[in-house]
Design an enzyme around this catalytic site. Structure first.
Site, PDB file in Angstrom:
ATOM      1  N   HIS A  78      45.621 -24.625  -2.936  1.00  0.00           N
ATOM      2  CA  HIS A  78      44.741 -25.614  -3.338  1.00  0.00           C
ATOM      3  C   HIS A  78      45.010 -26.364  -4.428  1.00  0.00           C
ATOM      4  O   HIS A  78      44.240 -27.082  -5.157  1.00  0.00           O
ATOM      5  CB  HIS A  78      43.200 -25.013  -3.494  1.00  0.00           C
ATOM      6  CG  HIS A  78      42.472 -24.496  -2.277  1.00  0.00           C
ATOM      7  ND1 HIS A  78      41.984 -25.613  -1.410  1.00  0.00           N
ATOM      8  CD2 HIS A  78      42.333 -23.578  -1.715  1.00  0.00           C
ATOM      9  CE1 HIS A  78      41.446 -24.916  -0.587  1.00  0.00           C
ATOM     10  NE2 HIS A  78      41.560 -23.861  -0.543  1.00  0.00           N
ATOM     11  N   LYS A  93      31.888 -33.722 -10.658  1.00  0.00           N
ATOM     12  CA  LYS A  93      32.935 -32.480 -10.143  1.00  0.00           C
ATOM     13  C   LYS A  93      33.238 -31.667 -11.158  1.00  0.00           C
ATOM     14  O   LYS A  93      32.670 -31.996 -12.224  1.00  0.00           O
ATOM     15  CB  LYS A  93      34.188 -33.412  -9.736  1.00  0.00           C
ATOM     16  CG  LYS A  93      34.821 -34.301 -10.704  1.00  0.00           C
ATOM     17  CD  LYS A  93      36.063 -34.927 -10.306  1.00  0.00           C
ATOM     18  CE  LYS A  93      35.523 -36.147  -9.198  1.00  0.00           C
ATOM     19  NZ  LYS A  93      36.343 -35.888  -7.983  1.00  0.00           N
ATOM     20  N   ARG A  94      33.970 -30.822 -11.067  1.00  0.00           N
ATOM     21  CA  ARG A  94      34.172 -29.734 -12.256  1.00  0.00           C
ATOM     22  C   ARG A  94      35.101 -30.516 -13.263  1.00  0.00           C
ATOM     23  O   ARG A  94      35.783 -31.529 -13.177  1.00  0.00           O
ATOM     24  CB  ARG A  94      35.258 -28.720 -11.628  1.00  0.00           C
ATOM     25  CG  ARG A  94      35.648 -27.626 -12.370  1.00  0.00           C
ATOM     26  CD  ARG A  94      36.561 -26.584 -11.673  1.00  0.00           C
ATOM     27  NE  ARG A  94      37.487 -27.239 -10.697  1.00  0.00           N
ATOM     28  CZ  ARG A  94      38.749 -27.208 -11.344  1.00  0.00           C
ATOM     29  NH1 ARG A  94      39.172 -26.745 -12.521  1.00  0.00           N
ATOM     30  NH2 ARG A  94      39.767 -27.575 -10.552  1.00  0.00           N
ATOM     31  N   LYS A 151      41.063 -34.467 -13.960  1.00  0.00           N
ATOM     32  CA  LYS A 151      40.188 -35.167 -13.310  1.00  0.00           C
ATOM     33  C   LYS A 151      39.640 -36.540 -13.681  1.00  0.00           C
ATOM     34  O   LYS A 151      39.061 -37.584 -13.375  1.00  0.00           O
ATOM     35  CB  LYS A 151      38.869 -34.453 -12.757  1.00  0.00           C
ATOM     36  CG  LYS A 151      39.258 -33.248 -11.801  1.00  0.00           C
ATOM     37  CD  LYS A 151      38.142 -32.466 -11.440  1.00  0.00           C
ATOM     38  CE  LYS A 151      38.674 -31.137 -10.630  1.00  0.00           C
ATOM     39  NZ  LYS A 151      38.720 -31.726  -9.051  1.00  0.00           N
ATOM     40  N   THR A 157      36.725 -32.986  -2.251  1.00  0.00           N
ATOM     41  CA  THR A 157      35.891 -33.259  -1.121  1.00  0.00           C
ATOM     42  C   THR A 157      34.821 -33.840  -1.311  1.00  0.00           C
ATOM     43  O   THR A 157      34.140 -34.644  -0.647  1.00  0.00           O
ATOM     44  CB  THR A 157      35.435 -31.873  -0.670  1.00  0.00           C
ATOM     45  OG1 THR A 157      34.933 -30.924  -1.834  1.00  0.00           O
ATOM     46  CG2 THR A 157      36.571 -31.096   0.196  1.00  0.00           C
ATOM     47  N   LYS A 165      32.035 -36.745   0.578  1.00  0.00           N
ATOM     48  CA  LYS A 165      30.742 -36.628   0.634  1.00  0.00           C
ATOM     49  C   LYS A 165      29.960 -38.304   0.298  1.00  0.00           C
ATOM     50  O   LYS A 165      29.150 -38.552   0.779  1.00  0.00           O
ATOM     51  CB  LYS A 165      30.240 -35.598  -0.221  1.00  0.00           C
ATOM     52  CG  LYS A 165      30.373 -34.297   0.097  1.00  0.00           C
ATOM     53  CD  LYS A 165      30.450 -33.277  -0.910  1.00  0.00           C
ATOM     54  CE  LYS A 165      31.170 -31.764  -0.372  1.00  0.00           C
ATOM     55  NZ  LYS A 165      31.387 -31.029  -1.651  1.00  0.00           N
TER      56      LYS A 165
END
Length: 824
Positions: A362, A550-551, A556, A658, A662
């Site tokens: 992952h 998100k985390r 990110k 993901t 969504k």
């Protein structure tokens, strides 16, 4: 689809709710508080599940199909009540029954805490996969840990993240069932004594002087949509071997009296203990071995009970899927059980293991590919370490045979090297399948991160692009849009998301466009209400809802987002008449407790929000909101309301994502880099229906191979960027402490402690990102074109259903057979 045999009687259900309230709380339903009502309703819903659950496992026992054990440190399930009602296809009937009792289903659902069994995308993916496995009628168990407090509940105090225990089990979990009959002992520490058994001529290994805990499973139902399949999420709790040492207590040694209890308690206390210290690392490895050992012991025992005690064909009926490197110790544990407890020789045990274990990677981030110090690993798991050492010895021989004299290959591929046990290497050398989770991610693994393994064993590698369950993230999260879709094309999309493409004919229909955008507006009003209640901030539902949830991790690039907001604020202050569409920037993220710069970024976002939201001179042109304690239940409200989906990770760093799927499903446009599954989203919707910016993955990798770039050049030559960065250290957003954000400033401009400046190319991509944001503004003004774009995004989301992903896993990796269930 199997016909569901369990009938539903509204009157019986109402009686059950009333009766549950009396027997649980000695109260009539109208006297009960909200939590008591929730529990009473949840137990009534559980009664609708039980017959299917029993029938499912009787069917599996009778038909003996192959079973996948999906092993994951995280399962971010979200609230169970509403989802269970939906998958039973009884949501509306139960809602009506409750209304007749004077009860509001929305209030009841809000009483349920989110199960604190996961943190980010890894755990939510696992939850989506379990939903799809049951809906597609594949036999499966999820295997994990019953964390008492999860990761933490996030509170924002004075702009800082504060971690408090997430005591989600304080009122009990009405859907779980304790299965004490399947408890197992798990051993830690001690030493291994070996001796020769003359009768069999075998070496026998015995772990001695160890400490142990008892793993006790709790099963949670995972309901297939519209069928009779109810699979199980099995989460393991730890109990002491001896609850209380009375003898020690009587002698005054109170600590010794409870030390076994404390050992058990610590293992299941929190998700991902802070591992920036030795004790945290040790606890994390204990957790991994604890749930893996219990799960593998149970799987082998179940198989033996159905096959006359013979384990030699285990791989025909069992597959262990390792969700990232965390459960990789399953490789050695299975070897231990096959050899030490079932008397197999090494070669036979290895043959079975390498046909039974599969691995999902992952991450591309090297630091996330777990490595354990030999000293810690061998002391905590002495027998397991012996087995890993032998696996490594044999694997190194294979490498040397294939690449004679090439020590560099050994260095790059050995399972044990430089004093470390490398878990990803163990998973790859033992697994029969190694998959990435997006097309680009898998290519990078094959060409970069795992290139040596791919060259040596290419047949193992494959791609399975991630997916999400539309039942949770559209049917439950966005009922207005779900009803609209069903009204137009029927409800087949609930189990076949590709059917959304039938809606593409409505993209050019003005009435349909207006209806679609009215639904979006209503969802924005719902989120605005949530923000007002939880943040006390008024946001404009007519503004663009620009969302990044998100985390929180540097790659990110939440930092890129907030730096751009600071830049935009400067522009508005310089040009008060500046014509922009009002924008509401929404963040939601938890930072790991020990991740200093991530926590500083949260503080920066909140401080910037404080300044901007209280500046009346900008006339509400921009607002900034940080949503506290981001989790599945508030995510559902956020996804449905978003206009813009911020997917801005440094290209080549995000394995898949993901959240991007969504947002897309709920009609948001992707603003992102060509990273992870964004690449495939753009392929589905067309380049005109997304806004892409920034370096490509090839460019990022090339820069990294060359040692980075010089961000000082940008700082010196771009006045706008320089102004924003100086605001990090001149007190504009931290009057009480101008040095508060110095670490962020330094991370962008200075090489420090071996880490190069601007590791994640924030300044390099800044201008491109600012241009992309201008494009969003321009495009939103054209209402017709915007509506078309977001409708296309929603209607082309079919590929990204977890049903498609699981069908690929089941047929191409696991070789499962669909096993429909009948209820007598």
């Amino acid at each position: 689809m199997t016909d569901t045999a369990v009938s539903f009687s509204k009157e019986e259900f109402k009686k059950k709710v009333v009766s549950n309230c009396k027997s649980l709380y000695r109260k009539n339903i109208d006297e009960a508080d909200k939590q008591q009502v929730f529990q009473s309703v949840a137990y009534a819903v559980k009664d609708l599940i039980i017959d299917k659950w029993i029938a499912t496992h009787k069917t599996y026992d009778k038909e003996d199909p192959k079973v996948v054990y999906y092993m994951s440190m995280e399962f971010l399930m979200g609230r169970a009540l509403g989802n269970n009602m939906i998958n039973l296809t009884k949501y509306n009937e139960i809602k009506e029954a409750l209304e007749e009792l004077g009860l509001d289903i929305n209030v009841i659902e809000d009483q349920e805490p989110d199960a604190a069994l996961g943190n980010g995308g890894l755990g939510r993916l696992a939850a989506c996969f379990l939903d799809s496995l049951a809906t597609l009628e594949y036999p499966a168990y999820g295997c994990g840990i019953r964390y008492k407090y999860g990761m933490f509940k996030q509170e924002i105090k004075d702009g800082y993240q504060v971690e408090v225990p997430d005591n989600w089990l304080k009122d009990g979990n009405p859907f779980e069932i304790k299965r004490s009959e399947y408890k197992y002992e798990v051993k830690f520490g001690g030493y291994v004594r070996s001796y020769r058994d003359e009768a069999s001529g075998r070496d026998i290994f015995v772990q001695e002087d160890y400490r142990s805990v008892i793993a006790v499973p709790y099963d949670l139902p995972v309901i297939g949509y519209g069928n009779n399949t109810v699979n199980s999420l099995r989460i393991w709790d730890a109990e002491p071997v001896n609850t209380f040492n009375l003898s020690s207590f009587d002698k005054g040694d109170y600590q010794k009296a409870i030390e076994e209890e404390n050992l058990a308690k610590n293992i299941v206390e929190v998700l991902y203990p802070n591992d920036n210290h030795y004790a945290g690392k040790e606890l994390r490895l204990k957790q991994q071995y604890f749930f893996v050992s219990a799960s593998v012991q149970r799987a082998v025992d179940r198989y033996k009970s159905m096959h006359n005690g013979d384990v030699r064909k285990l791989y025909e009926k069992v597959t262990f899927q390792l969700n990232d490197t965390h459960p990789t110790v399953a490789v050695a544990e299975l070897m231990r059980i096959l050899m030490d407890e079932n008397g197999l020789e090494w070669d036979e045990a290895w043959d079975i293991t390498t046909k039974t274990v599969a691995y999902t990677n992952h991450t591309i981030m090297a630091e996330a590919l777990e490595k354990w110090p030999i000293e810690l690993f061998s002391r905590l798991l002495p027998r397991i370490y012996q087995i890993v050492e032998e696996i490594n010895r044999r694997f190194v021989e294979e490498i040397k045979a294939k690449y004679p004299g090439d020590q560099e290959k050994v260095r790059k591929m050995a399972v044990i090297y430089d004093g470390q046990v490398k878990m990803a290497h163990l998973a790859i050398c033992a697994g029969y399948s190694v998959n990435g989770v997006a097309k680009l991610h898998t290519e990078i693994l094959e060409k970069q991160e795992l290139k040596d393994f791919y060259e040596m064993m290419p047949e193992k590698f494959n791609n399975k692009t991630n997916g999400i369950t539309q039942r949770r993230f559209l049917l439950h999260a966005n009922p207005l849009l779900a009803d609209w879709i069903t009204d137009k094309i029927g409800d087949g999309w609930i189990t076949d998301l590709k059917q959304l493409e039938k809606l593409l004919v409505y993209v050019n229909d003005e009435k349909a466009r207006q209806e679609f955008m009215q639904i979006k507006h209503k969802n924005k009003v719902r989120l605005a209400k949530y923000i007002k209640e939880h943040n006390g901030i008024d946001v404009n539902p007519d503004s663009i809802f620009d969302v990044q949830v998100k985390r929180l991790h540097e790659y990110k690039r939440q930092l890129l987002n907030i730096l751009h907001i600071m830049y935009l604020y400067n522009e508005i202050k310089k040009n008060p008449d500046m014509d922009i569409v009002p924008r509401t920037f929404i963040f939601g993220a938890k930072a790991a407790a020990g991740y200093k710069i991530a926590k500083q970024t949260i503080k920066l976002i909140n401080n910037v929000a404080e300044v901007i939201n209280n500046d009346e001179s900008i006339n509400g042109k921009i607002k900034v909101v940080f949503i506290e304690n981001y989790r599945v239940s508030n995510a559902e409200i956020i996804f449905a309301a978003a206009d813009v989906s911020e997917q801005i990770s440094t290209a080549s760093k995000e394995a898949s994502g993901t959240g991007n799927m969504k947002f897309m499903l709920n009609g948001a446009m992707t603003l992102g880099t060509m990273d992870g599954a964004n690449v495939e989203i753009v392929q589905e919707v067309g380049a005109d229906n997304a806004v892409i910016f920034g370096l490509s993955s090839d460019e990022v990798i090339r820069y990294e191979n060359e040692g980075g770039y010089d961000p000082m050049e940008i700082f010196n030559n771009d006045q706008d960027i320089r102004e924003v960065l100086m605001e990090l250290i001149n007190g504009k957003y931290s009057k009480e402490d101008p040095e508060m954000f110095r670490d962020i400033y330094n991370s962008l401009l200075n090489t420090q402690e071996g880490r190069r400046a601007d590791t994640y190319f924030i300044l390099k991509d800044f201008c491109s990102y600012a241009d992309a944001q201008k494009k969003i503004d321009e495009r939103y003004r054209d209402e017709k074109s915007w509506a078309k774009t977001v409708m296309i995004n929603s209607f082309k989301a079919g590929k990204f259903s977890s049903d498609r992903t699981i069908e690929e896993y089941a047929t191409e990796i696991w070789k499962l057979t669909k096993t429909p269930v009948k209820v007598q």
